[in-house]
Design a protein around this motif. Sequence first.
Motif, PDB file in Angstrom:
ATOM      1  N   GLN A   1       0.856  -1.188   0.000  1.00 35.60           N
ATOM      2  CA  GLN A   1       0.000   0.000   0.000  1.00 35.60           C
ATOM      3  C   GLN A   1       0.888   1.233   0.000  1.00 35.60           C
ATOM      4  O   GLN A   1       1.837   1.326   0.770  1.00 35.60           O
ATOM      5  CB  GLN A   1      -0.879  -0.004   1.254  1.00 35.60           C
ATOM      6  CG  GLN A   1      -1.675   1.280   1.468  1.00 35.60           C
ATOM      7  CD  GLN A   1      -2.363   1.315   2.825  1.00 35.60           C
ATOM      8  OE1 GLN A   1      -2.548   0.285   3.468  1.00 35.60           O
ATOM      9  NE2 GLN A   1      -2.734   2.502   3.266  1.00 35.60           N
TER      10      GLN A   1
ATOM     11  N   SER B   1      -5.823   2.190   5.899  1.00 30.93           N
ATOM     12  CA  SER B   1      -4.867   1.085   6.040  1.00 30.93           C
ATOM     13  C   SER B   1      -5.529  -0.224   6.445  1.00 30.93           C
ATOM     14  O   SER B   1      -5.211  -1.293   5.909  1.00 30.93           O
ATOM     15  CB  SER B   1      -3.777   1.451   7.051  1.00 30.93           C
ATOM     16  OG  SER B   1      -2.966   2.497   6.563  1.00 30.93           O
TER      17      SER B   1
ATOM     18  N   ALA C   1       3.433  -1.650   3.748  1.00 32.35           N
ATOM     19  CA  ALA C   1       3.066  -0.268   3.423  1.00 32.35           C
ATOM     20  C   ALA C   1       4.310   0.545   3.108  1.00 32.35           C
ATOM     21  O   ALA C   1       5.371   0.364   3.720  1.00 32.35           O
ATOM     22  CB  ALA C   1       2.304   0.371   4.578  1.00 32.35           C
TER      23      ALA C   1
ATOM     24  N   TYR D   1      -0.230   3.186  10.055  1.00 35.27           N
ATOM     25  CA  TYR D   1       0.349   2.086   9.281  1.00 35.27           C
ATOM     26  C   TYR D   1       0.876   0.981  10.192  1.00 35.27           C
ATOM     27  O   TYR D   1       0.604  -0.195   9.973  1.00 35.27           O
ATOM     28  CB  TYR D   1       1.491   2.609   8.402  1.00 35.27           C
ATOM     29  CG  TYR D   1       1.075   3.622   7.387  1.00 35.27           C
ATOM     30  CD1 TYR D   1       0.445   3.236   6.202  1.00 35.27           C
ATOM     31  CD2 TYR D   1       1.299   4.982   7.588  1.00 35.27           C
ATOM     32  CE1 TYR D   1       0.060   4.172   5.257  1.00 35.27           C
ATOM     33  CE2 TYR D   1       0.917   5.919   6.652  1.00 35.27           C
ATOM     34  CZ  TYR D   1       0.303   5.521   5.485  1.00 35.27           C
ATOM     35  OH  TYR D   1      -0.087   6.460   4.563  1.00 35.27           O
TER      36      TYR D   1
END
Length: 278
Positions: free
Chosen positions: A191, A198, A210, A224
């Motif tokens: 991501q 998230s 991430a 995150y």
Amino acid sequence: MSTTAAPGRVILLLVALLAGCTGGHDDPPPVHRAAVTLPPSPAVLDYQLGTAYPPPAGVTLVARDSTASPAPGVHNVCYVNGFQTQPQERELWLTQRRHLILKDSGGEPVIDPEWPDELLLDTSAPSNRDELARITGESITRCADRGFQSVEIDNLDSYTRSGDRLTIDHNLAYAALLSARTHDRGLPIGQKNSAEVSRRAHDEVGFDFAVTEECHAFSECSAYTEVYGAQVMDIEYTDNLRGTFAEVCADPATPKTTTLRDRKLVGPDNAAYAFQHC
């Protein structure tokens, strides 16, 4: 009082039980996950999207554009602009793929105001998402074929620049297609930014890690790390630090894999070049 249920009630109970077993219509599809090798963590990350160059000594993790080749001897993350067009492909999209570009009320392409050479992709319809996934899937395949070990997908937050023409649900549905394609190639997918989604990005899309820009500067690193744990790579920039970089690294909220770079990500032969790591 009779304990025998009326026929109508029996039918209703059966319907309710079946619905409970099969799930409602709006339930998200099962996440496509695969056994993949995650990036090293913590790691010394060099973020080389602007210019690819030999990594400095000690670097164990490098991110490069999908058009570049991976750096030897380290784990390489392949950057793919999944939700907007790349500047060098602007005319291709405007002439051959215009139906996949998001339009404003006047029929003109919607652009990213911070990157005016990038056009937003229209993820609002399932047919668009399928076609876009095939196109972006070619970049993912190129990443795998060139030897990259991971993929990061940029601009998940394009819906925030769409004038309400796109929603986060549109983008997450499209991201799930890209996640499946990446996992099919045996690679983990990351991501990129979009801290506020998230949890959904991990649970519904299947993102494995991430990549965040300036999570410390914007006080959002925990969004995150609470989801991905140690699998978070952060890039801070010299022109927007919250304190000194030493203070950034000393902050317990800062991911262990955090790097300081110059905004344009230039190479070492440029006077603006900057590279430090926690």
